[in-house]
Design a protein around this motif. Structure first.
Motif, mmCIF file in Angstrom:
data_model
loop_
_atom_site.group_PDB
_atom_site.id
_atom_site.type_symbol
_atom_site.label_atom_id
_atom_site.label_comp_id
_atom_site.label_asym_id
_atom_site.label_seq_id
_atom_site.Cartn_x
_atom_site.Cartn_y
_atom_site.Cartn_z
ATOM 1 N N MET A 297 -8.477 6.502 -13.330
ATOM 2 C CA MET A 297 -7.809 5.239 -13.595
ATOM 3 C C MET A 297 -8.231 4.663 -14.947
ATOM 4 N N GLN A 298 -7.250 4.026 -15.574
ATOM 5 C CA GLN A 298 -7.465 3.378 -16.860
ATOM 6 C C GLN A 298 -7.278 1.871 -16.697
ATOM 7 N N PHE A 299 -7.731 1.113 -17.688
ATOM 8 C CA PHE A 299 -7.520 -0.328 -17.658
ATOM 9 C C PHE A 299 -6.016 -0.611 -17.589
ATOM 10 N N GLY A 300 -5.632 -1.488 -16.660
ATOM 11 C CA GLY A 300 -4.226 -1.800 -16.462
ATOM 12 C C GLY A 300 -3.596 -1.064 -15.300
ATOM 13 N N ASP A 301 -4.230 0.000 -14.825
ATOM 14 C CA ASP A 301 -3.710 0.725 -13.670
ATOM 15 C C ASP A 301 -3.852 -0.114 -12.403
ATOM 16 N N SER A 302 -2.990 0.169 -11.420
ATOM 17 C CA SER A 302 -3.038 -0.581 -10.165
ATOM 18 C C SER A 302 -3.069 0.379 -8.981
ATOM 19 N N ILE A 303 -3.705 -0.058 -7.905
ATOM 20 C CA ILE A 303 -3.788 0.725 -6.679
ATOM 21 C C ILE A 303 -3.453 -0.170 -5.488
ATOM 22 N N ARG A 304 -2.658 0.373 -4.561
ATOM 23 C CA ARG A 304 -2.322 -0.318 -3.326
ATOM 24 C C ARG A 304 -2.674 0.600 -2.165
ATOM 25 N N ILE A 305 -3.396 0.066 -1.181
ATOM 26 C CA ILE A 305 -3.811 0.827 -0.001
ATOM 27 C C ILE A 305 -3.354 0.069 1.231
ATOM 28 N N GLU A 306 -2.664 0.756 2.150
ATOM 29 C CA GLU A 306 -2.065 0.077 3.297
ATOM 30 C C GLU A 306 -1.858 1.062 4.437
ATOM 31 N N MET A 307 -1.786 0.546 5.646
ATOM 32 C CA MET A 307 -1.471 1.349 6.822
ATOM 33 C C MET A 307 -0.385 0.639 7.622
ATOM 34 N N LEU A 308 0.656 1.389 8.005
ATOM 35 C CA LEU A 308 1.787 0.832 8.730
ATOM 36 C C LEU A 308 1.786 1.328 10.172
ATOM 37 N N ASP A 309 2.273 0.482 11.081
ATOM 38 C CA ASP A 309 2.359 0.888 12.479
ATOM 39 C C ASP A 309 3.633 1.709 12.708
ATOM 40 N N LYS A 310 3.910 2.053 13.955
ATOM 41 C CA LYS A 310 5.061 2.908 14.255
ATOM 42 C C LYS A 310 6.385 2.252 13.901
ATOM 43 N N ASP A 311 6.381 0.907 13.772
ATOM 44 C CA ASP A 311 7.588 0.187 13.369
ATOM 45 C C ASP A 311 7.618 -0.100 11.876
ATOM 46 N N GLN A 312 6.681 0.531 11.143
ATOM 47 C CA GLN A 312 6.590 0.409 9.681
ATOM 48 C C GLN A 312 6.218 -0.998 9.233
ATOM 49 N N LEU A 313 5.432 -1.683 10.062
ATOM 50 C CA LEU A 313 4.899 -3.000 9.721
ATOM 51 C C LEU A 313 3.428 -2.876 9.352
ATOM 52 N N SER A 314 3.011 -3.633 8.355
ATOM 53 C CA SER A 314 1.627 -3.570 7.890
ATOM 54 C C SER A 314 0.677 -4.063 8.975
ATOM 55 N N ILE A 315 -0.380 -3.322 9.203
ATOM 56 C CA ILE A 315 -1.350 -3.675 10.235
ATOM 57 C C ILE A 315 -2.451 -4.564 9.669
ATOM 58 N N PHE A 316 -3.030 -4.155 8.551
ATOM 59 C CA PHE A 316 -4.193 -4.831 7.979
ATOM 60 C C PHE A 316 -3.857 -5.665 6.741
ATOM 61 N N GLY A 317 -2.581 -5.691 6.346
ATOM 62 C CA GLY A 317 -2.261 -6.205 5.028
ATOM 63 C C GLY A 317 -2.649 -5.147 4.002
ATOM 64 N N ALA A 318 -2.321 -5.385 2.754
ATOM 65 C CA ALA A 318 -2.559 -4.381 1.712
ATOM 66 C C ALA A 318 -3.697 -4.778 0.785
#
Length: 330
Positions: A297-318
């Motif tokens: 990763m370089q300065f300015g890069d972004s990362i998103r980490i998330e887990m979705l349930d069986k209905d494709q809804l976020s469980i923990f937030g991102a």
């Protein structure tokens, strides 16, 4: 039940109960001001918090307000214990190859674990500030559990009862600092800056059939600069499950309530699912073509980490973070 900590003018923030859809929240000062207090007294706080959670989901609370994850801290802004395992031995083998180190055969039977810095965690939307790009900035997408008080010498079977809550983790690594640091024989320090946790921690029942008491059987999504980087399933190829990791951590000392145990980077042998860190992808590229093509990763890069349930809804937030250059007065 879903719990979060809002940032305020205190170190440990303010505990809130969050609705299942992550849209509403309510403060619970009469039950617990902080998540640490709640887990310290889980035998009395859990039932009251569950009552609030059920009422919140039914829109029965007049004091509910919009939940804004950008105002959330880590569920535990600091913790008495943060011990990160390396439960996906496939990942360990690949990363060790990247630095020319062989994998001892006992790694398949005895968990790896390091004690991370727990005095300061990053908020889920807080920038990752690093002084030098040359240090090899990498994300690591993981799952973690928060434990109850756990006695020394607990068995893996009984350790299952210690799991109170689950979260997601970005265990940031500085890859180019690791080889020389580990060569000293004393483990990680400079190469492991502050870790980041998801906006919300959830009780295991929130995962439904995806939680078997030991593992989370759902894909963990990592999106780098807006492009899906990996979606390995956290329940597949996990050599050491969470009760085993907890028992390993408690082999020679007890764990206090609020201890955090991490899974290590989620990794599947099925390469089509991608990776949960850059180092693993680089090693796969080396094995395939003889050289790494993906940069750290370089300065300015972004990362998103998330887990979705069986209905494709976020469980923990991102977890959503950008890498920024850290500057300080000398």
């Amino acid at each position: 039940m879903k719990l979060a900590t809002l940032q305020n003018n205190t170190r440990d923030g303010e505990l809130v109960v969050v609705s299942k859809d992550l849209k509403k929240a309510v403060r619970v000062p009469d039950i617990a001001h902080t998540l640490q207090y709640a887990v310290d007294n889980w035998h009395t706080t859990e039932a009251h918090l569950q009552e609030i959670y059920q009422a919140l989901n039914k829109n029965m609370l007049a004091n509910a307000f919009e939940f804004n994850p950008t105002q959330a801290h880590a569920p535990l802004p600091r913790a008495y214990q943060w011990a990160d395992g390396s439960a996906y031995v496939n990942h360990v083998e690949l990363v060790r190859k990247a630095r020319g180190a062989e994998l001892p055969k006992e790694f398949w039977t005895d968990p790896l674990m390091y004690q991370g810095g727990s005095d300061h965690f990053l908020a889920p939307h807080q920038p990752i500030q690093i002084a030098d790009e040359a240090w090899g900035i990498d994300f690591e997408a993981e799952v973690a559990v928060i434990t109850n008080d756990t006695p020394m010498g607990v068995s893996a079977h009984k350790a299952e009862q210690s799991i109170l809550l689950l979260m997601l983790v970005n265990d940031v690594s500085l890859r180019n600092l690791i080889p020389q640091e580990l060569a000293k024989g004393f483990g990680f320090f400079h190469s492991k800056p502050s870790s980041t946790f998801s906006p919300v921690a959830v009780t295991p029942d929130e995962l439904g059939e995806a939680w078997d008491g030991k593992k989370v059987h759902l894909p963990l999504l990592s999106t780098l600069n807006g492009k899906l980087f990996g979606s390995p399933n956290a329940g597949i190829d996990m050599t050491f499950d969470f009760p085993t990791l907890i028992a390993h951590a408690a082999k020679t000392r007890p764990l206090v309530a609020g201890s955090i145990i991490g899974s290590g980077t989620v990794s599947n042998m099925d390469r089509s699912k991608g990776s949960s860190c850059i180092a693993e992808k680089r090693m796969l590229e080396i094995l395939e073509s003889g050289h790494a093509q993906t940069n750290f990763m370089q300065f300015g890069d972004s990362i998103r980490i998330e887990m979705l349930d069986k209905d494709q809804l976020s469980i923990f937030g991102a977890i959503e973070q950008r890498v920024e250059k850290y500057s300080h007065n000398t």
